[in-house]
Design a protein around this motif. Structure first.
Motif, PDB file in Angstrom:
ATOM      1  N   UNK A  22       0.752  -1.233  -0.072  1.00  0.00           N
ATOM      2  CA  UNK A  22       0.058  -0.001  -0.132  1.00  0.00           C
ATOM      3  C   UNK A  22       0.906   1.260   0.172  1.00  0.00           C
ATOM      4  N   UNK A  23       2.151   1.196   0.543  1.00  0.00           N
ATOM      5  CA  UNK A  23       2.872   2.267   0.638  1.00  0.00           C
ATOM      6  C   UNK A  23       3.348   2.676  -0.650  1.00  0.00           C
ATOM      7  N   UNK A  24       3.553   1.853  -1.556  1.00  0.00           N
ATOM      8  CA  UNK A  24       4.108   1.757  -2.950  1.00  0.00           C
ATOM      9  C   UNK A  24       5.475   2.250  -3.104  1.00  0.00           C
ATOM     10  N   UNK A  25       6.185   1.926  -2.036  1.00  0.00           N
ATOM     11  CA  UNK A  25       7.539   2.372  -2.107  1.00  0.00           C
ATOM     12  C   UNK A  25       8.479   1.042  -2.467  1.00  0.00           C
ATOM     13  N   UNK A  26       7.845   0.146  -3.059  1.00  0.00           N
ATOM     14  CA  UNK A  26       8.749  -0.899  -3.454  1.00  0.00           C
ATOM     15  C   UNK A  26       8.721  -1.101  -4.815  1.00  0.00           C
ATOM     16  N   UNK A  27      10.004  -1.749  -5.586  1.00  0.00           N
ATOM     17  CA  UNK A  27      10.031  -2.133  -6.770  1.00  0.00           C
ATOM     18  C   UNK A  27       8.955  -2.828  -7.470  1.00  0.00           C
ATOM     19  N   UNK A  28       8.565  -2.993  -8.580  1.00  0.00           N
ATOM     20  CA  UNK A  28       7.676  -3.909  -9.180  1.00  0.00           C
ATOM     21  C   UNK A  28       8.054  -5.231  -9.073  1.00  0.00           C
ATOM     22  N   UNK A  29       9.567  -5.519  -8.952  1.00  0.00           N
ATOM     23  CA  UNK A  29      10.069  -6.817  -8.946  1.00  0.00           C
ATOM     24  C   UNK A  29       9.451  -7.587  -7.225  1.00  0.00           C
ATOM     25  N   UNK A  30      10.227  -6.345  -6.311  1.00  0.00           N
ATOM     26  CA  UNK A  30       9.743  -6.771  -4.940  1.00  0.00           C
ATOM     27  C   UNK A  30       8.539  -6.839  -4.581  1.00  0.00           C
ATOM     28  N   UNK A  31       7.477  -5.892  -5.249  1.00  0.00           N
ATOM     29  CA  UNK A  31       6.046  -5.955  -5.300  1.00  0.00           C
ATOM     30  C   UNK A  31       5.513  -7.329  -5.456  1.00  0.00           C
ATOM     31  N   UNK A  32       5.996  -7.990  -6.916  1.00  0.00           N
ATOM     32  CA  UNK A  32       5.318  -9.154  -7.149  1.00  0.00           C
ATOM     33  C   UNK A  32       5.831 -10.423  -6.394  1.00  0.00           C
ATOM     34  N   UNK A  33       7.261 -10.451  -5.597  1.00  0.00           N
ATOM     35  CA  UNK A  33       7.821 -11.173  -4.781  1.00  0.00           C
ATOM     36  C   UNK A  33       6.717 -11.283  -3.349  1.00  0.00           C
ATOM     37  N   UNK A  34       6.569 -10.108  -2.889  1.00  0.00           N
ATOM     38  CA  UNK A  34       5.781 -10.031  -1.683  1.00  0.00           C
ATOM     39  C   UNK A  34       4.435 -10.386  -1.884  1.00  0.00           C
ATOM     40  N   UNK A  35       3.730 -10.156  -3.104  1.00  0.00           N
ATOM     41  CA  UNK A  35       2.586 -10.769  -3.508  1.00  0.00           C
ATOM     42  C   UNK A  35       2.483 -12.453  -3.456  1.00  0.00           C
ATOM     43  N   UNK A  36       3.422 -12.739  -3.996  1.00  0.00           N
ATOM     44  CA  UNK A  36       3.593 -14.408  -3.999  1.00  0.00           C
ATOM     45  C   UNK A  36       3.784 -15.082  -2.673  1.00  0.00           C
ATOM     46  N   UNK A  37       4.665 -14.177  -1.868  1.00  0.00           N
ATOM     47  CA  UNK A  37       4.764 -14.509  -0.290  1.00  0.00           C
ATOM     48  C   UNK A  37       3.454 -14.735   0.333  1.00  0.00           C
ATOM     49  N   UNK A  38       2.618 -13.440   0.199  1.00  0.00           N
ATOM     50  CA  UNK A  38       1.387 -13.388   0.762  1.00  0.00           C
ATOM     51  C   UNK A  38       0.454 -14.305   0.240  1.00  0.00           C
TER      52      UNK A  38
END
Length: 59
Positions: A22-38
């Motif tokens: 939600x903060x939007x302060x992550x790269x697209x690649x990191x956001x994808x990794x976080x989404x997968x982990x979630x």
């Protein structure tokens, strides 16, 4: 996280992931990794928790 990780720790991690995204302060690649982990954590939680008669029952 392992299957032996407490449910509360998994929920806390999912909440932390949501905040990061939600903060939007992550790269697209990191956001994808976080989404997968979630998604993995949510799948684990669904397998651990069963909903019955409006109550959450840990199996």
């Amino acid at each position: 996280m392992s299957e032996n990780t407490p449910v509360s720790d998994k929920v806390d991690r999912v909440e932390a992931i949501i905040e990061q995204l939600e903060n939007g302060e992550v790269s697209l690649e990191e956001a994808q990794e976080l989404r997968e982990e979630g998604e993995e954590l949510l799948t684990e939680l669904e397998g651990t928790l069963a909903v019955g008669d409006g109550e959450i029952i840990e199996q």
